[in-house]
Design a protein around this motif. Structure first.
Motif, PDB file in Angstrom:
ATOM      1  N   VAL A  62       0.834  -1.203   0.000  1.00 40.62           N
ATOM      2  CA  VAL A  62       0.000   0.000   0.000  1.00 40.62           C
ATOM      3  C   VAL A  62       0.869   1.254   0.000  1.00 40.62           C
ATOM      4  CG1 VAL A  62      -1.884   1.179   1.201  1.00 40.62           C
ATOM      5  CG2 VAL A  62      -1.684  -1.294   1.357  1.00 40.62           C
ATOM      6  N   VAL A  63       0.459   2.209  -0.810  1.00 41.48           N
ATOM      7  CA  VAL A  63       1.105   3.516  -0.814  1.00 41.48           C
ATOM      8  C   VAL A  63       0.640   4.257   0.431  1.00 41.48           C
ATOM      9  CG1 VAL A  63       1.272   5.725  -2.026  1.00 41.48           C
ATOM     10  CG2 VAL A  63       1.238   3.607  -3.324  1.00 41.48           C
ATOM     11  N   SER A  64       1.561   4.941   1.084  1.00 45.53           N
ATOM     12  CA  SER A  64       1.229   5.666   2.309  1.00 45.53           C
ATOM     13  C   SER A  64       0.116   6.671   2.050  1.00 45.53           C
ATOM     14  CB  SER A  64       2.469   6.404   2.823  1.00 45.53           C
ATOM     15  OG  SER A  64       2.152   7.121   3.982  1.00 45.53           O
ATOM     16  N   GLY A  65      -0.762   6.824   3.023  1.00 47.70           N
ATOM     17  CA  GLY A  65      -1.897   7.743   2.935  1.00 47.70           C
ATOM     18  C   GLY A  65      -3.117   7.107   3.565  1.00 47.70           C
ATOM     19  N   THR A  66      -4.288   7.616   3.215  1.00 48.18           N
ATOM     20  CA  THR A  66      -5.516   7.087   3.812  1.00 48.18           C
ATOM     21  C   THR A  66      -5.755   5.630   3.428  1.00 48.18           C
ATOM     22  OG1 THR A  66      -6.807   8.013   1.986  1.00 48.18           O
ATOM     23  CG2 THR A  66      -6.648   9.332   4.015  1.00 48.18           C
ATOM     24  N   ALA A  67      -5.148   5.180   2.330  1.00 45.32           N
ATOM     25  CA  ALA A  67      -5.294   3.778   1.923  1.00 45.32           C
ATOM     26  C   ALA A  67      -4.764   2.830   2.999  1.00 45.32           C
ATOM     27  CB  ALA A  67      -4.575   3.530   0.599  1.00 45.32           C
ATOM     28  N   THR A  68      -3.797   3.270   3.780  1.00 49.70           N
ATOM     29  CA  THR A  68      -3.267   2.407   4.842  1.00 49.70           C
ATOM     30  C   THR A  68      -4.308   2.193   5.932  1.00 49.70           C
ATOM     31  OG1 THR A  68      -2.228   4.259   6.036  1.00 49.70           O
ATOM     32  CG2 THR A  68      -0.885   3.113   4.384  1.00 49.70           C
ATOM     33  N   LEU A  69      -5.060   3.225   6.257  1.00 47.49           N
ATOM     34  CA  LEU A  69      -6.120   3.080   7.256  1.00 47.49           C
ATOM     35  C   LEU A  69      -7.237   2.200   6.704  1.00 47.49           C
ATOM     36  CD1 LEU A  69      -7.229   3.764  10.024  1.00 47.49           C
ATOM     37  CD2 LEU A  69      -8.197   5.861   9.052  1.00 47.49           C
ATOM     38  N   GLU A  70      -7.600   2.399   5.443  1.00 47.59           N
ATOM     39  CA  GLU A  70      -8.625   1.562   4.820  1.00 47.59           C
ATOM     40  C   GLU A  70      -8.189   0.090   4.833  1.00 47.59           C
ATOM     41  OE1 GLU A  70     -11.242   1.204   0.695  1.00 47.59           O
ATOM     42  OE2 GLU A  70      -9.437   2.448   0.695  1.00 47.59           O
ATOM     43  N   ASN A 105       0.323   3.118  11.952  1.00 44.84           N
ATOM     44  CA  ASN A 105       1.466   3.305  12.853  1.00 44.84           C
ATOM     45  C   ASN A 105       1.332   4.596  13.658  1.00 44.84           C
ATOM     46  OD1 ASN A 105       2.617   0.935  11.957  1.00 44.84           O
ATOM     47  ND2 ASN A 105       3.884   1.949  10.429  1.00 44.84           N
ATOM     48  N   ILE A 106       0.856   5.638  13.023  1.00 46.83           N
ATOM     49  CA  ILE A 106       0.664   6.918  13.718  1.00 46.83           C
ATOM     50  C   ILE A 106      -0.376   6.753  14.825  1.00 46.83           C
ATOM     51  CG2 ILE A 106      -0.196   9.290  13.458  1.00 46.83           C
ATOM     52  CD1 ILE A 106       1.068   9.213  10.591  1.00 46.83           C
ATOM     53  N   LEU A 107      -1.487   6.096  14.504  1.00 46.29           N
ATOM     54  CA  LEU A 107      -2.540   5.897  15.500  1.00 46.29           C
ATOM     55  C   LEU A 107      -2.084   4.969  16.629  1.00 46.29           C
ATOM     56  CD1 LEU A 107      -5.610   5.632  13.114  1.00 46.29           C
ATOM     57  CD2 LEU A 107      -5.092   7.508  14.686  1.00 46.29           C
ATOM     58  N   ALA A 108      -1.260   3.988  16.299  1.00 48.34           N
ATOM     59  CA  ALA A 108      -0.757   3.059  17.312  1.00 48.34           C
ATOM     60  C   ALA A 108       0.398   3.669  18.104  1.00 48.34           C
ATOM     61  CB  ALA A 108      -0.291   1.768  16.650  1.00 48.34           C
ATOM     62  N   ASN A 109       0.993   4.707  17.549  1.00 47.71           N
ATOM     63  CA  ASN A 109       2.203   5.297  18.118  1.00 47.71           C
ATOM     64  C   ASN A 109       3.281   4.217  18.273  1.00 47.71           C
ATOM     65  OD1 ASN A 109       3.652   7.558  18.949  1.00 47.71           O
ATOM     66  ND2 ASN A 109       3.245   7.132  21.110  1.00 47.71           N
ATOM     67  N   ALA A 110       3.329   3.341  17.250  1.00 47.25           N
ATOM     68  CA  ALA A 110       4.270   2.226  17.252  1.00 47.25           C
ATOM     69  C   ALA A 110       4.449   1.717  15.816  1.00 47.25           C
ATOM     70  CB  ALA A 110       3.754   1.100  18.136  1.00 47.25           C
ATOM     71  N   SER A 111       5.501   0.978  15.594  1.00 50.55           N
ATOM     72  CA  SER A 111       5.766   0.409  14.267  1.00 50.55           C
ATOM     73  C   SER A 111       5.039  -0.928  14.126  1.00 50.55           C
ATOM     74  CB  SER A 111       7.269   0.232  14.059  1.00 50.55           C
ATOM     75  OG  SER A 111       7.907   1.477  14.042  1.00 50.55           O
ATOM     76  N   ILE A 112       3.768  -0.858  13.798  1.00 49.54           N
ATOM     77  CA  ILE A 112       2.937  -2.051  13.616  1.00 49.54           C
ATOM     78  C   ILE A 112       3.107  -2.597  12.198  1.00 49.54           C
ATOM     79  CG2 ILE A 112       0.570  -2.951  13.629  1.00 49.54           C
ATOM     80  CD1 ILE A 112       1.603  -2.014  16.399  1.00 49.54           C
ATOM     81  N   TRP A 146      -3.625  -5.823  16.138  1.00 49.54           N
ATOM     82  CA  TRP A 146      -3.682  -4.364  16.265  1.00 49.54           C
ATOM     83  C   TRP A 146      -4.842  -3.798  15.444  1.00 49.54           C
ATOM     84  CZ3 TRP A 146      -3.727  -0.186  18.674  1.00 49.54           C
ATOM     85  CH2 TRP A 146      -3.832   1.021  18.014  1.00 49.54           C
ATOM     86  N   PHE A 147      -5.073  -4.321  14.243  1.00 45.85           N
ATOM     87  CA  PHE A 147      -6.165  -3.819  13.408  1.00 45.85           C
ATOM     88  C   PHE A 147      -7.509  -4.000  14.110  1.00 45.85           C
ATOM     89  CE2 PHE A 147      -3.620  -4.772   9.264  1.00 45.85           C
ATOM     90  CZ  PHE A 147      -2.740  -3.746   9.572  1.00 45.85           C
ATOM     91  N   ASP A 148      -7.685  -5.112  14.827  1.00 42.89           N
ATOM     92  CA  ASP A 148      -8.916  -5.311  15.610  1.00 42.89           C
ATOM     93  C   ASP A 148      -9.057  -4.225  16.672  1.00 42.89           C
ATOM     94  OD1 ASP A 148      -9.764  -7.569  14.227  1.00 42.89           O
ATOM     95  OD2 ASP A 148      -8.825  -8.969  15.635  1.00 42.89           O
ATOM     96  N   GLN A 149      -7.971  -3.944  17.385  1.00 39.25           N
ATOM     97  CA  GLN A 149      -7.998  -2.889  18.407  1.00 39.25           C
ATOM     98  C   GLN A 149      -8.304  -1.534  17.781  1.00 39.25           C
ATOM     99  OE1 GLN A 149      -4.141  -3.140  20.231  1.00 39.25           O
ATOM    100  NE2 GLN A 149      -4.678  -4.876  21.504  1.00 39.25           N
ATOM    101  N   LEU A 150      -7.668  -1.262  16.659  1.00 34.92           N
ATOM    102  CA  LEU A 150      -7.883   0.010  15.962  1.00 34.92           C
ATOM    103  C   LEU A 150      -9.339   0.153  15.537  1.00 34.92           C
ATOM    104  CD1 LEU A 150      -6.781   2.589  14.590  1.00 34.92           C
ATOM    105  CD2 LEU A 150      -6.243   1.166  12.603  1.00 34.92           C
ATOM    106  N   HIS A 151      -9.890  -0.932  15.007  1.00 31.75           N
ATOM    107  CA  HIS A 151     -11.286  -0.927  14.569  1.00 31.75           C
ATOM    108  C   HIS A 151     -12.214  -0.596  15.738  1.00 31.75           C
ATOM    109  CE1 HIS A 151     -13.941  -2.698  11.208  1.00 31.75           C
ATOM    110  NE2 HIS A 151     -14.623  -1.816  11.875  1.00 31.75           N
ATOM    111  N   ARG A 152     -11.998  -1.252  16.878  1.00 32.07           N
ATOM    112  CA  ARG A 152     -12.827  -0.979  18.062  1.00 32.07           C
ATOM    113  C   ARG A 152     -12.638   0.462  18.542  1.00 32.07           C
ATOM    114  NH1 ARG A 152     -11.177  -6.120  19.218  1.00 32.07           N
ATOM    115  NH2 ARG A 152      -9.603  -5.459  20.715  1.00 32.07           N
TER     116      ARG A 152
END
Length: 177
Positions: A62-70, A105-112, A146-152
């Motif tokens: 994935v190219v960096s940007g909103t596509a990573t969150l999607e 990664n920004i939302l996790a504040n970690a290198s996920i 992590w994606f499950d946690q992010l989703h919640r």
């Protein structure tokens, strides 16, 4: 072109590899078709976005940007890659408030999610990283957890929160007079 080179390299170690590329419109599909050649790539009509393709995928580049969150919200393990003009990169590094480019990664504040930026974005780097993600169940699971946690975390009741905030604001305003 680097992504297509990556697919060519990946195919050497994953002969059954099938790659889906979501195309938002016909112009995009026509442009990308010139790069496909004999690669195992299917250009998919996706006028509503990439979520169906992402959900059907085992991993994503994935190219960096909103596509990573999607991609994260579609629960698809990924690697992130991005290049920009060197001057833009230099400016960005001077203004950046975070060390990550990808929203997960920004939302996790970690290198996920592994990020391959600028000179690290080469087919010689991306192909082994994707191959590892395809073969490494632990690496996939770490991202999925992590994606499950992010989703919640993002599934907050925004309507209730907005009403509660407005009520507090209104009460504070009325009673402060």
């Amino acid at each position: 072109p680097i992504f297509f080179e990556t697919v060519a390299m990946l195919r050497q170690h994953h002969p059954k590899l099938q790659v889906l590329v979501p195309c938002l419109h016909e112009r995009m599909k026509t442009y990308l078709s010139s790069f496909v050649g004999d690669l195992p790539i299917t250009l998919v009509d996706a006028p509503q976005g990439a979520s169906e393709v992402l959900t059907a995928s085992d991993v994503a580049l994935v190219v960096s940007g909103t596509a990573t969150l999607e991609t994260a919200l579609c629960h698809t393990p990924m690697i992130i890659a991005y290049q920009m003009h060197p001057i833009s990169w230099w400016l960005m590094t001077k203004m950046a408030t975070t060390i990550w480019a990808g929203l997960p990664n920004i939302l996790a504040n970690a290198s996920i999610v592994p990020e391959y930026l600028q000179s690290d974005m080469t087919a010689e780097v991306l192909a082994p990283a994707l191959s590892n993600l395809l073969k490494n169940a632990q690496a996939k699971q770490a991202q999925l957890t992590w994606f499950d946690q992010l989703h919640r975390q993002l599934q907050s009741n925004t309507a209730e929160t907005a009403v509660t905030t407005l009520l507090h604001w209104w009460q504070d305003d009325v009673f402060s007079r």
